[in-house]
Motif scaffolding. Sequence first.
Motif, PDB file in Angstrom:
ATOM      1  N   GLU A   1      26.716 138.719  87.565  1.00  0.00           N
ATOM      2  CA  GLU A   1      25.636 137.993  86.917  1.00  0.00           C
ATOM      3  C   GLU A   1      24.471 138.948  86.700  1.00  0.00           C
ATOM      4  O   GLU A   1      23.988 139.584  87.632  1.00  0.00           O
ATOM      5  N   VAL A   2      24.017 139.061  85.470  1.00  0.00           N
ATOM      6  CA  VAL A   2      23.033 140.070  85.091  1.00  0.00           C
ATOM      7  C   VAL A   2      21.881 139.402  84.359  1.00  0.00           C
ATOM      8  O   VAL A   2      22.104 138.493  83.552  1.00  0.00           O
ATOM      9  N   PRO A   3      20.636 139.837  84.589  1.00  0.00           N
ATOM     10  CA  PRO A   3      19.518 139.266  83.844  1.00  0.00           C
ATOM     11  C   PRO A   3      19.644 139.503  82.345  1.00  0.00           C
ATOM     12  O   PRO A   3      20.191 140.512  81.896  1.00  0.00           O
ATOM     13  N   PHE A   4      19.123 138.582  81.571  1.00  0.00           N
ATOM     14  CA  PHE A   4      19.175 138.607  80.112  1.00  0.00           C
ATOM     15  C   PHE A   4      18.654 139.934  79.568  1.00  0.00           C
ATOM     16  O   PHE A   4      19.252 140.557  78.687  1.00  0.00           O
TER      17      PHE A   4
ATOM     18  N   LYS B   1      31.390 145.326  80.304  1.00  0.00           N
ATOM     19  CA  LYS B   1      32.016 144.217  81.022  1.00  0.00           C
ATOM     20  C   LYS B   1      31.356 142.898  80.625  1.00  0.00           C
ATOM     21  O   LYS B   1      30.149 142.829  80.427  1.00  0.00           O
ATOM     22  N   ILE B   2      32.169 141.861  80.517  1.00  0.00           N
ATOM     23  CA  ILE B   2      31.638 140.528  80.245  1.00  0.00           C
ATOM     24  C   ILE B   2      31.003 139.980  81.528  1.00  0.00           C
ATOM     25  O   ILE B   2      31.617 140.008  82.590  1.00  0.00           O
ATOM     26  N   VAL B   3      29.775 139.500  81.422  1.00  0.00           N
ATOM     27  CA  VAL B   3      29.042 139.035  82.603  1.00  0.00           C
ATOM     28  C   VAL B   3      28.402 137.675  82.319  1.00  0.00           C
ATOM     29  O   VAL B   3      28.279 137.244  81.176  1.00  0.00           O
ATOM     30  N   ALA B   4      27.986 137.011  83.384  1.00  0.00           N
ATOM     31  CA  ALA B   4      27.258 135.745  83.277  1.00  0.00           C
ATOM     32  C   ALA B   4      25.766 136.017  83.381  1.00  0.00           C
ATOM     33  O   ALA B   4      25.339 137.046  83.917  1.00  0.00           O
ATOM     34  N   THR B   5      24.981 135.100  82.878  1.00  0.00           N
ATOM     35  CA  THR B   5      23.531 135.225  83.001  1.00  0.00           C
ATOM     36  C   THR B   5      22.900 133.843  83.070  1.00  0.00           C
ATOM     37  O   THR B   5      23.481 132.856  82.607  1.00  0.00           O
TER      38      THR B   5
END
Length: 508
Positions: free
Chosen positions: A395-398, A493-497
């Motif tokens: 999970e990464v910040p926008f 990489k595909i991540v959530a945010t």
Amino acid sequence: MINYIIQVVLFQVLFVAVYDFFLSKETFFNKNRWYLLSTALLSFVLPLFKISTVQKAVPQEYYTLLPEVVLSPQKVIEAAVWYQSINYLDVLFWSGCILFLIVFSVKLERIIRLVLRYGTTRKDNYKLILLPKETKAFSFFNYIFLGNDIPSQKREKIIQHELVHSEEKHTIDLLFFEFLKIVMWFNPMVYVYQNRISLVHEYISDAVASKSDKKENYINHLLADIFQVEHISFINQFYKHSLIKKRIIMMTKTQSKKVRQLKYLLLIPLLGSMILYTACSSEEVKMNKVEKQPVTVYKSEDGKIVKKPSTGYQSKYLDLFLGKELPNTKEYSIDELTEEEKGEYLALLNGFNKEGMPQLNIRVFEAENGRKMVAFDFMGKNENQEKTNYQDSEEVPFSMMDKVPTFPGCVEGDKTCFNRSLQEFVQENFDTSIANGLGLDSGKKRLYVRFKIDKKGNVTDIKVRAPHPTLKLHVEELAQKLPQMQPGEKDGKIVATGFVLPITFNVE
């Protein structure tokens, strides 16, 4: 408040379930009495219990504050007529409290009237009231009421029994639950608790009174006649048909072995799980009201935070921190800010993060005297820090993403189109008319929607903070209708945010 009440009821259900399944059949009557009293109180205290160390153990989640959605006044609520502005839930709650207070007062008045009407005969440690042409028998504090038609040979046993109620102060227990019934009349568990402790009171009195005679004789006194019953919930009655069978079963029961007292240790894991639940619950933090004050500017010198004289700043809700390093005081999340602080934070964020300007992450830290201060964290300035914080995270910040999530219909990774499309979606789907009749004060209202876009592009973990439960439910349903998006990417990489979306509207 609703979440608090639900937790209270849930905890009471669990406590009573443990009592019914493990403790009610044992002969530890006094311990069972204190179990019922203490757990009834604990159920009100536990939802307020928070453990900061447990909360800190929860992995940090990153949320980006999106531009505020301001709904046009033309789409907002029209002036409500008087009956639409009433909060009917509040009316229902207070009506119930008043009704049950009246019922309690009537019952208390009946007892007082009996004392005044028939007078008392003072004994050594109690007062006797004889009721003519009655076969009732009950006690209230140290007043013992006996029907005059009860045979004289039975009166001594009844008085011995009722004296135990008086000496053990059982009336206080019943009055405690009676007061709970006034303020929580809608909670069925209060009635269950009162029923359980009334039975325990009878067990205690039977155990003491039957010692002076054979249990068989004492039981025969219970079964000899059918006596009248006074229908008052906070008096201790000698003859109550629904309880006599249970009392006889318990008197003939073999004394429980002391090792069975270990059953009370079941409270330890039960309390632990309840505390863990409340510590990790998402119920919003209660915040103190803040006022505008002249801005205090803080700087970092030699590892210490120092104040600097400030000039040219208007009074604000938030102070200011200026320095190359971030302060080492407590950091606040968006949810921990008051409405006034959020508004000021939002205006500051939107003022800096515009197209063509360096992206800033504005963070909020603890200052002095209960105040909070904003600090500017330039994103991407420290590449090593970025890798340390986000390289292995799902999970990464926008603002740290290489490619932000894409709203359907937008060019891939277009941040401006993402924000605009999200605002248009809210404006088209937010039904402001539902606020009619919610009893909200007129003026500007703000709510916050927190959600995530996961690695599949789905909107998940929706949480809403709103001025009314009905609005909260409506916005949750609105957020669930958001379309599936193309997820963001970081380092290929595909991540959530995560996001926080403020929505502002006016109530007139």
